[in-house]
Design a protein around this motif. Structure first.
Motif, PDB file in Angstrom:
ATOM      1  N   UNK A  45      82.956 -25.582 -17.923  1.00 36.88           N
ATOM      2  CA  UNK A  45      81.804 -25.052 -18.678  1.00 36.88           C
ATOM      3  C   UNK A  45      81.131 -24.048 -17.744  1.00 36.88           C
ATOM      4  N   UNK A  46      80.916 -22.837 -18.233  1.00 39.06           N
ATOM      5  CA  UNK A  46      80.299 -21.801 -17.381  1.00 39.06           C
ATOM      6  C   UNK A  46      79.183 -21.100 -18.145  1.00 39.06           C
ATOM      7  N   UNK A  47      78.130 -20.707 -17.414  1.00 37.39           N
ATOM      8  CA  UNK A  47      77.108 -19.890 -18.075  1.00 37.39           C
ATOM      9  C   UNK A  47      77.687 -18.518 -18.402  1.00 37.39           C
ATOM     10  N   UNK A  48      77.276 -17.963 -19.524  1.00 44.86           N
ATOM     11  CA  UNK A  48      77.723 -16.623 -19.906  1.00 44.86           C
ATOM     12  C   UNK A  48      76.644 -15.645 -19.443  1.00 44.86           C
ATOM     13  N   UNK A  62      85.828 -22.251 -20.313  1.00 45.15           N
ATOM     14  CA  UNK A  62      86.828 -21.384 -19.693  1.00 45.15           C
ATOM     15  C   UNK A  62      87.991 -22.224 -19.163  1.00 45.15           C
ATOM     16  N   UNK A  63      89.176 -21.602 -19.142  1.00 43.94           N
ATOM     17  CA  UNK A  63      90.370 -22.311 -18.662  1.00 43.94           C
ATOM     18  C   UNK A  63      90.309 -22.461 -17.143  1.00 43.94           C
ATOM     19  N   UNK A  64      90.554 -23.650 -16.657  1.00 39.81           N
ATOM     20  CA  UNK A  64      90.554 -23.912 -15.212  1.00 39.81           C
ATOM     21  C   UNK A  64      91.940 -23.704 -14.617  1.00 39.81           C
ATOM     22  N   UNK A  65      92.919 -23.493 -15.492  1.00 40.43           N
ATOM     23  CA  UNK A  65      94.291 -23.192 -15.054  1.00 40.43           C
ATOM     24  C   UNK A  65      95.015 -22.508 -16.207  1.00 40.43           C
ATOM     25  N   UNK A  66      96.183 -21.962 -15.925  1.00 40.10           N
ATOM     26  CA  UNK A  66      96.960 -21.342 -17.009  1.00 40.10           C
ATOM     27  C   UNK A  66      97.341 -22.422 -18.030  1.00 40.10           C
ATOM     28  N   UNK A 154      95.616 -24.929 -27.594  1.00 49.22           N
ATOM     29  CA  UNK A 154      95.939 -23.521 -27.370  1.00 49.22           C
ATOM     30  C   UNK A 154      96.797 -23.085 -28.554  1.00 49.22           C
ATOM     31  N   UNK A 155      96.523 -21.881 -29.085  1.00 47.22           N
ATOM     32  CA  UNK A 155      97.321 -21.399 -30.220  1.00 47.22           C
ATOM     33  C   UNK A 155      98.810 -21.427 -29.863  1.00 47.22           C
ATOM     34  N   UNK A 156      99.601 -21.876 -30.809  1.00 52.88           N
ATOM     35  CA  UNK A 156     101.042 -21.933 -30.574  1.00 52.88           C
ATOM     36  C   UNK A 156     101.653 -20.541 -30.585  1.00 52.88           C
ATOM     37  N   UNK A 157     102.885 -20.444 -30.149  1.00 52.58           N
ATOM     38  CA  UNK A 157     103.553 -19.133 -30.110  1.00 52.58           C
ATOM     39  C   UNK A 157     103.703 -18.541 -31.500  1.00 52.58           C
ATOM     40  N   UNK A 158     103.909 -19.407 -32.468  1.00 50.72           N
ATOM     41  CA  UNK A 158     104.080 -18.942 -33.842  1.00 50.72           C
ATOM     42  C   UNK A 158     105.386 -18.175 -33.995  1.00 50.72           C
ATOM     43  N   UNK A 159     105.696 -17.835 -35.251  1.00 46.83           N
ATOM     44  CA  UNK A 159     106.964 -17.144 -35.512  1.00 46.83           C
ATOM     45  C   UNK A 159     106.993 -15.779 -34.836  1.00 46.83           C
ATOM     46  N   UNK A 160     105.816 -15.126 -34.802  1.00 49.21           N
ATOM     47  CA  UNK A 160     105.783 -13.769 -34.234  1.00 49.21           C
ATOM     48  C   UNK A 160     105.565 -13.808 -32.716  1.00 49.21           C
ATOM     49  N   UNK A 161     105.465 -15.000 -32.157  1.00 48.32           N
ATOM     50  CA  UNK A 161     105.253 -15.107 -30.706  1.00 48.32           C
ATOM     51  C   UNK A 161     103.884 -14.582 -30.296  1.00 48.32           C
ATOM     52  N   UNK A 162     102.900 -14.700 -31.215  1.00 53.85           N
ATOM     53  CA  UNK A 162     101.589 -14.118 -30.942  1.00 53.85           C
ATOM     54  C   UNK A 162     100.782 -14.928 -29.932  1.00 53.85           C
ATOM     55  N   UNK A 163     100.895 -16.248 -30.002  1.00 52.31           N
ATOM     56  CA  UNK A 163     100.132 -17.089 -29.079  1.00 52.31           C
ATOM     57  C   UNK A 163     100.678 -16.912 -27.673  1.00 52.31           C
ATOM     58  N   UNK A 166      96.586 -19.248 -22.534  1.00 50.18           N
ATOM     59  CA  UNK A 166      95.285 -18.862 -21.978  1.00 50.18           C
ATOM     60  C   UNK A 166      95.417 -18.839 -20.465  1.00 50.18           C
ATOM     61  N   UNK A 167      95.037 -17.713 -19.883  1.00 50.32           N
ATOM     62  CA  UNK A 167      95.140 -17.564 -18.421  1.00 50.32           C
ATOM     63  C   UNK A 167      93.936 -18.227 -17.745  1.00 50.32           C
ATOM     64  N   UNK A 168      94.161 -18.725 -16.532  1.00 57.51           N
ATOM     65  CA  UNK A 168      93.077 -19.313 -15.730  1.00 57.51           C
ATOM     66  C   UNK A 168      91.884 -18.343 -15.697  1.00 57.51           C
ATOM     67  N   UNK A 169      90.714 -18.838 -15.976  1.00 55.10           N
ATOM     68  CA  UNK A 169      89.505 -18.000 -15.930  1.00 55.10           C
ATOM     69  C   UNK A 169      89.136 -17.377 -17.265  1.00 55.10           C
TER      70      UNK A 169
END
Ligand code: SAM
Length: 190
Positions: A45-48, A62-66, A154-163, A166-169
């Motif tokens: 949890x981070x302040x914006x 925010x993600x703490x890791x990939x 985390x959103x899945x890759x989906x058929x189009x590989x869109x997901x 989420x990168x760390x940070x």
């Protein structure tokens, strides 16, 4: 209607909500068995503080890791509520909450993290922050509590590989749905 008939209908309604909450839907995902209890090590949890962020001055998650596409991040914890069985006229204490997630529309069951919750209550909507969400709310089945719930994935890759994961940070962002913002624009918070 006799008093007895009225009472028996109230009990039935309470039972209906409870039984909906305690019945596993076919399409619910199990909370992965290895999910740790307590604070979630995958997020922070981070302040914006960025002035261009529409929730500046508040907080975000925010993600703490990939995190890979399709990863279960954490459960959305809050007060589970259903309409009062007698349909009493007292105002719905959850009606104006910005932390209330619907679990069962038919039964009016929701999970409200306004007063009690975990890190998931800090997840912001992607609008004005990113082009699209990178995570989503999906219904889960809590095998330990034998109860339905909501989880953040985390959103899945989906058929189009869109997901793409989420990168760390990176901020974890979902879509609250247009209804959330529509209600706020019109001043009707219900
Ligand atoms: C569930 S809370 C999210 C956590 C909140 N930022 C906090 O620090 O408690 C929902 C509230 O966050 C803010 N918010 C979330 N996403 C937003 C966005 N894309 N633009 C503006 N405000 C947002 C709004 O005030 C909204 O009512």
């Amino acid at each position: 209607m006799t008093k007895f008939m009225l009472i028996s209908r109230l009990i039935n309604k309470t039972n209906a909500s409870l039984s909906a909450l305690k019945s596993r839907p076919n399409d619910a995902y199990n909370i992965p068995l290895n999910s740790p209890k307590g604070p979630c090590s995958l997020v922070r949890i981070m302040p914006v503080t960025s002035p261009t962020h529409p929730a500046c001055g508040q907080s975000g998650l925010f993600a703490a890791r990939d995190l890979k596409p399709g990863t279960f991040i954490l459960q959305y914890i809050g007060e589970i509520h259903a309409p009062s069985p007698d349909g009493s006229l007292t105002p719905d204490p959850h009606a104006n909450s910005d932390y209330d997630l619907s679990l069962d529309r038919e039964q009016g069951i929701g999970i409200d993290a306004q007063r009690k919750g975990n890190e998931a209550r800090f997840i912001n909507d992607y609008r004005g922050i990113a082009e699209k969400p990178n995570a989503e709310f999906k219904e889960v089945w809590d095998e330990e509590q034998k109860e339905r719930g909501m989880g953040v994935w985390v959103l899945g890759e989906g058929k189009s590989g869109k997901g793409k994961g989420v990168k760390k940070g990176e901020e974890i962002l979902v879509s609250y749905g247009r209804g959330f913002w529509g209600a706020r624009k019109s001043g009707d918070l219900d």
